[in-house]
Design a protein around this motif. Sequence first.
Motif, PDB file in Angstrom:
ATOM      1  N   ALA A  36       0.613  -1.344  -0.025  1.00  0.00           N
ATOM      2  CA  ALA A  36       0.313  -0.049  -0.137  1.00  0.00           C
ATOM      3  C   ALA A  36       0.919   0.612   0.097  1.00  0.00           C
ATOM      4  O   ALA A  36       1.149   2.219  -0.836  1.00  0.00           O
ATOM      5  N   MET A  37       2.225   1.458   0.687  1.00  0.00           N
ATOM      6  CA  MET A  37       3.010   2.281   0.958  1.00  0.00           C
ATOM      7  C   MET A  37       3.454   2.464  -0.809  1.00  0.00           C
ATOM      8  O   MET A  37       3.796   3.951  -1.101  1.00  0.00           O
ATOM      9  N   TYR A  38       3.848   1.250  -1.255  1.00  0.00           N
ATOM     10  CA  TYR A  38       4.522   1.435  -3.121  1.00  0.00           C
ATOM     11  C   TYR A  38       3.263   2.079  -3.594  1.00  0.00           C
ATOM     12  O   TYR A  38       3.403   3.119  -4.673  1.00  0.00           O
ATOM     13  N   ARG A  39       2.245   1.734  -3.528  1.00  0.00           N
ATOM     14  CA  ARG A  39       0.865   2.276  -3.967  1.00  0.00           C
ATOM     15  C   ARG A  39       0.984   3.536  -3.912  1.00  0.00           C
ATOM     16  O   ARG A  39       0.425   4.503  -4.787  1.00  0.00           O
ATOM     17  N   CYS A  40       0.653   4.926  -2.540  1.00  0.00           N
ATOM     18  CA  CYS A  40       0.818   5.741  -2.461  1.00  0.00           C
ATOM     19  C   CYS A  40       1.679   6.342  -3.024  1.00  0.00           C
ATOM     20  O   CYS A  40       1.164   7.554  -4.084  1.00  0.00           O
ATOM     21  N   VAL A  41       2.838   6.205  -2.930  1.00  0.00           N
ATOM     22  CA  VAL A  41       3.604   7.010  -4.464  1.00  0.00           C
ATOM     23  C   VAL A  41       3.505   6.369  -5.805  1.00  0.00           C
ATOM     24  O   VAL A  41       3.398   7.883  -6.554  1.00  0.00           O
ATOM     25  N   ALA A  42       2.867   5.990  -6.252  1.00  0.00           N
ATOM     26  CA  ALA A  42       2.457   5.421  -7.698  1.00  0.00           C
ATOM     27  C   ALA A  42       1.445   6.383  -8.103  1.00  0.00           C
ATOM     28  O   ALA A  42       1.060   7.603  -8.798  1.00  0.00           O
ATOM     29  N   TYR A  43       0.374   6.448  -6.728  1.00  0.00           N
ATOM     30  CA  TYR A  43      -1.012   7.432  -6.711  1.00  0.00           C
ATOM     31  C   TYR A  43      -0.480   8.758  -6.769  1.00  0.00           C
ATOM     32  O   TYR A  43      -0.860   9.629  -7.853  1.00  0.00           O
ATOM     33  N   TYR A  44       0.363   9.382  -6.635  1.00  0.00           N
ATOM     34  CA  TYR A  44       0.895  10.749  -6.003  1.00  0.00           C
ATOM     35  C   TYR A  44       1.659  10.973  -7.402  1.00  0.00           C
ATOM     36  O   TYR A  44       1.675  11.916  -8.304  1.00  0.00           O
ATOM     37  N   VAL A  45       2.690  10.434  -7.600  1.00  0.00           N
ATOM     38  CA  VAL A  45       3.265  10.595  -9.014  1.00  0.00           C
ATOM     39  C   VAL A  45       1.953  10.759 -10.029  1.00  0.00           C
ATOM     40  O   VAL A  45       2.356  11.334 -11.443  1.00  0.00           O
ATOM     41  N   LEU A  46       1.156   9.381 -10.075  1.00  0.00           N
ATOM     42  CA  LEU A  46       0.476  10.256 -11.474  1.00  0.00           C
ATOM     43  C   LEU A  46      -0.620  10.907 -11.274  1.00  0.00           C
ATOM     44  O   LEU A  46      -0.450  11.939 -12.382  1.00  0.00           O
ATOM     45  N   LYS A  47      -1.290  11.233 -10.126  1.00  0.00           N
ATOM     46  CA  LYS A  47      -1.987  12.298 -10.130  1.00  0.00           C
ATOM     47  C   LYS A  47      -1.480  13.477 -10.654  1.00  0.00           C
ATOM     48  O   LYS A  47      -2.035  14.285 -11.334  1.00  0.00           O
ATOM     49  N   ASN A  48      -0.243  14.043  -9.705  1.00  0.00           N
ATOM     50  CA  ASN A  48       0.848  14.801 -10.181  1.00  0.00           C
ATOM     51  C   ASN A  48       1.269  14.865 -11.717  1.00  0.00           C
ATOM     52  O   ASN A  48       2.277  15.769 -11.347  1.00  0.00           O
ATOM     53  N   GLU A  49       1.325  13.930 -11.863  1.00  0.00           N
ATOM     54  CA  GLU A  49       2.386  13.991 -13.525  1.00  0.00           C
ATOM     55  C   GLU A  49       4.090  14.520 -13.065  1.00  0.00           C
ATOM     56  O   GLU A  49       4.478  14.918 -14.584  1.00  0.00           O
ATOM     57  N   ILE A  50       4.553  13.514 -12.569  1.00  0.00           N
ATOM     58  CA  ILE A  50       5.677  13.907 -11.953  1.00  0.00           C
ATOM     59  C   ILE A  50       6.546  12.888 -12.715  1.00  0.00           C
ATOM     60  O   ILE A  50       5.870  11.282 -13.309  1.00  0.00           O
ATOM     61  N   ASP A  51       7.650  12.810 -13.244  1.00  0.00           N
ATOM     62  CA  ASP A  51       8.778  12.537 -14.124  1.00  0.00           C
ATOM     63  C   ASP A  51       9.445  11.967 -13.213  1.00  0.00           C
ATOM     64  O   ASP A  51      10.403  12.307 -12.457  1.00  0.00           O
ATOM     65  N   TYR A  52       8.783  10.742 -12.928  1.00  0.00           N
ATOM     66  CA  TYR A  52       9.729   9.872 -11.547  1.00  0.00           C
ATOM     67  C   TYR A  52      11.374   8.987 -12.423  1.00  0.00           C
ATOM     68  O   TYR A  52      12.207   9.082 -11.083  1.00  0.00           O
ATOM     69  N   SER A  53      11.603   9.456 -13.288  1.00  0.00           N
ATOM     70  CA  SER A  53      13.234   9.532 -14.049  1.00  0.00           C
ATOM     71  C   SER A  53      13.760  10.937 -14.056  1.00  0.00           C
ATOM     72  O   SER A  53      15.294  10.830 -13.436  1.00  0.00           O
ATOM     73  N   ASN A  54      13.357  11.730 -13.484  1.00  0.00           N
ATOM     74  CA  ASN A  54      14.173  13.068 -13.153  1.00  0.00           C
ATOM     75  C   ASN A  54      14.280  12.644 -11.154  1.00  0.00           C
ATOM     76  O   ASN A  54      13.321  12.917 -10.619  1.00  0.00           O
ATOM     77  N   GLU A  55      15.417  12.629 -10.281  1.00  0.00           N
ATOM     78  CA  GLU A  55      16.320  12.473  -9.437  1.00  0.00           C
ATOM     79  C   GLU A  55      15.575  14.171  -8.504  1.00  0.00           C
ATOM     80  O   GLU A  55      14.951  13.941  -7.601  1.00  0.00           O
ATOM     81  N   GLU A  56      15.829  15.249  -9.600  1.00  0.00           N
ATOM     82  CA  GLU A  56      15.181  16.062  -8.575  1.00  0.00           C
ATOM     83  C   GLU A  56      14.067  16.579  -7.859  1.00  0.00           C
ATOM     84  O   GLU A  56      13.344  16.445  -6.769  1.00  0.00           O
ATOM     85  N   LEU A  57      12.882  15.862  -8.870  1.00  0.00           N
ATOM     86  CA  LEU A  57      11.845  16.069  -8.500  1.00  0.00           C
ATOM     87  C   LEU A  57      10.951  14.882  -8.263  1.00  0.00           C
ATOM     88  O   LEU A  57       9.919  15.049  -6.953  1.00  0.00           O
ATOM     89  N   LEU A  58      11.309  13.436  -8.134  1.00  0.00           N
ATOM     90  CA  LEU A  58      11.476  12.008  -7.716  1.00  0.00           C
ATOM     91  C   LEU A  58      11.791  13.288  -5.719  1.00  0.00           C
ATOM     92  O   LEU A  58      10.484  12.580  -4.850  1.00  0.00           O
ATOM     93  N   GLU A  59      12.594  13.489  -5.703  1.00  0.00           N
ATOM     94  CA  GLU A  59      13.216  13.734  -4.423  1.00  0.00           C
ATOM     95  C   GLU A  59      11.861  14.475  -3.681  1.00  0.00           C
ATOM     96  O   GLU A  59      12.034  14.143  -2.467  1.00  0.00           O
TER      97      GLU A  59
END
Length: 218
Positions: A36-59
């Motif tokens: 569920a914790m990994y799912r929360c990260v995925a939800y946040y990334v999708l909802k906010n359209e975050i490019d998770y390959s960009n380390e700065e944005l992900l951090e």
Amino acid sequence: MAKINIAIDGPSGVGKSTIADIVADKLNYVHLDTGAMYRCVAYYVLKNEIDYSNEELLEKALSDLKISFQNDHVYLNGEDVTKEIRTNDISMMASKTSAVPMVRQKLVDLQKEIAKSKGYILDGRDICTVVLPDAEVKIFMNADAKARAQRRYDEYINKGIDADYETIYQDIIARDYQDSHRKISPLKKADDAIEIDTSHLTIDEVVDAVLNIINKEI
Ligand SMILES: Nc1ncnc2c1ncn2[C@@H]1O[C@H](COP(=O)(O)OP(=O)(O)OP(=O)(O)O)[C@@H](O)[C@H]1O
Ligand SMILES: Nc1ccn([C@H]2C[C@H](O)[C@@H](COP(=O)(O)O)O2)c(=O)n1
């Protein structure tokens, strides 16, 4: 009776959280669903359209995340996301983002911190191997992919959710591959974990098998 920690790993849809929930209730332990914790990260990334390959944005995204659990509900920054994180899109995104070292570092640290004291049941992919390698009980649950797909299909139909067996089966195969072939902490059975094949067992039979293993330790 002194409490211990119990670690459960296994592939998608094998029954980890169902069994961990029941066993935790019976023993008066706390169940932490790390998926569920990994799912929360995925939800946040999708909802906010975050490019998770960009380390700065992900951090920045990870530092903004506050995940909490209350009465079988999951909250992300105060929002109840219990239902939202269970969609297929989130499952597939969680499998992808969970392969990113920065994501694992953050969540593994949190999980270790939570389970510092005894009386926890954690389920996930790397609990026996990385998060709680010293847990008193380590279990690897496994089941045939077809049995797992059928269970998930039945669950959706019972909940009135539209479902297609073949799509669920293909997604399970894809997620099994991704989760067990990533470079960091791939899903695998720890050498000292006890394996339970649940393909032909009922939920009650799996609960009994798990309780038998635990009872030898407490
Ligand atoms: N032994 C079993 N026999 C039949 N159905 C089962 C059994 N164990 C679990 N189920 C059902 O299978 C489905 C998947 O179970 P569950 O969500 O607990 O799996 P999981 O391993 O936690 O999955 P995921 O890793 O994808 O979160 C649920 O509908 C659950 O009720
Ligand atoms: N300890 C964990 C738990 C989960 N993951 C990843 C891999 C899964 O595909 C995804 C969703 O988990 P689920 O809710 O299906 O158990 O999260 C992981 O890498 N490590």
